[in-house]
Design a protein around this motif. Structure first.
Motif: not given
Length: 115
Positions: A53-54, A58, A72-73, A46-47, A49-51, A69
């Protein structure tokens, strides 16, 4: 074998931090091991993908959004694992920062000399 040892050290870090920080609850040792596995899997899948998309946020914050992030994890792990609870976002933020520091200290003890 080294991955299993790292998971156990992460579980130890989760237990210690749950005893130190108010707002973090781990019911037992098995739950701590499950939390360590879930956090590792979330960091693996998941991380990134979050990195991705953001990435603009960042870049604008010079990398400080990565702390968000990580929080959120931790919040996702608390929703997925019964017996592990984090009371809020700022508790998750502090927990993630302290977990990273504690894990890096424990993992540095595993380093082998390559001579």
């Amino acid at each position: 074998m080294k991955i299993f040892l790292k998971l156990l050290l992460t579980a130890l870090a989760v237990i210690v931090l749950a005893n130190i920080l108010p707002g973090v609850l781990v019911t037992n040792y098995v739950t701590a091991v499950i939390v360590a596995v879930v956090i590792s899997l979330l960091n693996m899948f998941v991380r990134p993908l979050l990195v991705f998309f953001t990435l603009p946020a960042t870049i604008v914050t010079l990398g400080l959004f990565l702390f968000v992030i990580n929080a959120i994890i931790i919040l996702l792990a608390s929703k997925l694992v019964s017996g592990f609870a984090v009371s809020g976002f700022f508790t998750a933020l502090l927990f993630s920062v302290l977990l990273s520091i504690f894990r890096s200290f424990l993992f540095s003890l595993l380093k082998e000399d390559k001579k």
